[in-house]
Design a protein around this motif. Structure first.
Motif, PDB file in Angstrom:
ATOM      1  N   SER A 251       0.641  -1.265  -0.057  1.00 35.40           N
ATOM      2  CA  SER A 251       0.103   0.043   0.018  1.00 35.40           C
ATOM      3  C   SER A 251       0.850   1.271   0.014  1.00 35.40           C
ATOM      4  O   SER A 251       0.790   2.083  -0.468  1.00 35.40           O
ATOM      5  N   ILE A 252       1.859   1.297   0.937  1.00 35.58           N
ATOM      6  CA  ILE A 252       2.779   2.222   0.890  1.00 35.58           C
ATOM      7  C   ILE A 252       3.638   2.375  -0.445  1.00 35.58           C
ATOM      8  O   ILE A 252       3.783   3.566  -1.256  1.00 35.58           O
ATOM      9  N   VAL A 253       4.020   1.426  -1.005  1.00 37.22           N
ATOM     10  CA  VAL A 253       4.701   1.411  -2.493  1.00 37.22           C
ATOM     11  C   VAL A 253       3.598   2.072  -3.519  1.00 37.22           C
ATOM     12  O   VAL A 253       3.840   2.831  -4.313  1.00 37.22           O
ATOM     13  N   ALA A 254       2.565   1.620  -3.278  1.00 30.60           N
ATOM     14  CA  ALA A 254       1.496   1.957  -4.388  1.00 30.60           C
ATOM     15  C   ALA A 254       1.187   3.635  -4.394  1.00 30.60           C
ATOM     16  O   ALA A 254       1.163   4.373  -5.322  1.00 30.60           O
ATOM     17  N   LEU A 255       1.108   3.887  -2.902  1.00 32.54           N
ATOM     18  CA  LEU A 255       0.822   5.421  -2.458  1.00 32.54           C
ATOM     19  C   LEU A 255       1.862   6.338  -3.145  1.00 32.54           C
ATOM     20  O   LEU A 255       1.729   7.286  -4.021  1.00 32.54           O
ATOM     21  N   CYS A 256       3.168   5.816  -2.949  1.00 34.47           N
ATOM     22  CA  CYS A 256       4.362   6.671  -3.346  1.00 34.47           C
ATOM     23  C   CYS A 256       4.434   6.636  -4.963  1.00 34.47           C
ATOM     24  O   CYS A 256       4.765   7.591  -5.293  1.00 34.47           O
ATOM     25  N   THR A 257       4.121   5.489  -5.465  1.00 33.91           N
ATOM     26  CA  THR A 257       3.905   5.505  -6.953  1.00 33.91           C
ATOM     27  C   THR A 257       3.146   6.595  -7.753  1.00 33.91           C
ATOM     28  O   THR A 257       3.502   7.441  -8.410  1.00 33.91           O
ATOM     29  N   ARG A 258       1.993   6.255  -7.152  1.00 33.47           N
ATOM     30  CA  ARG A 258       0.830   7.324  -7.554  1.00 33.47           C
ATOM     31  C   ARG A 258       1.292   8.860  -7.144  1.00 33.47           C
ATOM     32  O   ARG A 258       0.922   9.663  -8.147  1.00 33.47           O
ATOM     33  N   LEU A 259       1.799   9.224  -5.983  1.00 38.07           N
ATOM     34  CA  LEU A 259       2.147  10.696  -5.745  1.00 38.07           C
ATOM     35  C   LEU A 259       3.099  10.922  -6.627  1.00 38.07           C
ATOM     36  O   LEU A 259       3.022  12.319  -7.151  1.00 38.07           O
ATOM     37  N   SER A 260       4.195  10.304  -6.920  1.00 35.58           N
ATOM     38  CA  SER A 260       5.110  10.839  -7.837  1.00 35.58           C
ATOM     39  C   SER A 260       4.564  10.923  -9.208  1.00 35.58           C
ATOM     40  O   SER A 260       4.853  11.908  -9.781  1.00 35.58           O
ATOM     41  N   LEU A 261       3.566  10.191  -9.860  1.00 31.25           N
ATOM     42  CA  LEU A 261       3.123  10.315 -10.833  1.00 31.25           C
ATOM     43  C   LEU A 261       2.255  11.974 -11.046  1.00 31.25           C
ATOM     44  O   LEU A 261       2.367  12.375 -12.104  1.00 31.25           O
ATOM     45  N   ILE A 262       1.483  12.204  -9.928  1.00 33.25           N
ATOM     46  CA  ILE A 262       0.596  13.139  -9.825  1.00 33.25           C
ATOM     47  C   ILE A 262       1.501  14.307  -9.760  1.00 33.25           C
ATOM     48  O   ILE A 262       1.278  15.344 -10.504  1.00 33.25           O
TER      49      ILE A 262
END
Length: 70
Positions: free
Chosen positions: A10-21
């Motif tokens: 979940s943390i990895v997915a959140l960090c990935t999405r935040l970097s794309l945003i």
């Protein structure tokens, strides 16, 4: 040591999405800044340039740069 795989993913997915945003926001902000500069320059030269024409020109220029790199 306590380890929760679900929490880690979940943390990895959140960090990935935040970097794309953040990357998308950066592109949008830089595009608007550059467009504003072009419109302001055209205005100082008494040229009538629409926002859509400027965005289209900048978009085509950016696309050409991307295609040339590949």
């Amino acid at each position: 040591i306590w380890y929760n795989a679900e929490l880690t993913w979940s943390i990895v997915a959140l960090c990935t999405r935040l970097s794309l945003i953040i990357a998308d926001l950066l592109v949008i902000v830089l595009t608007w800044v550059k467009t504003y500069r072009h419109v302001r320059q055209a205005s100082s030269l008494q040229m009538r340039v629409g926002i859509s024409a400027t965005l289209l020109r900048d978009g085509v220029y950016s696309l050409k740069r991307v295609l040339v790199r590949r």
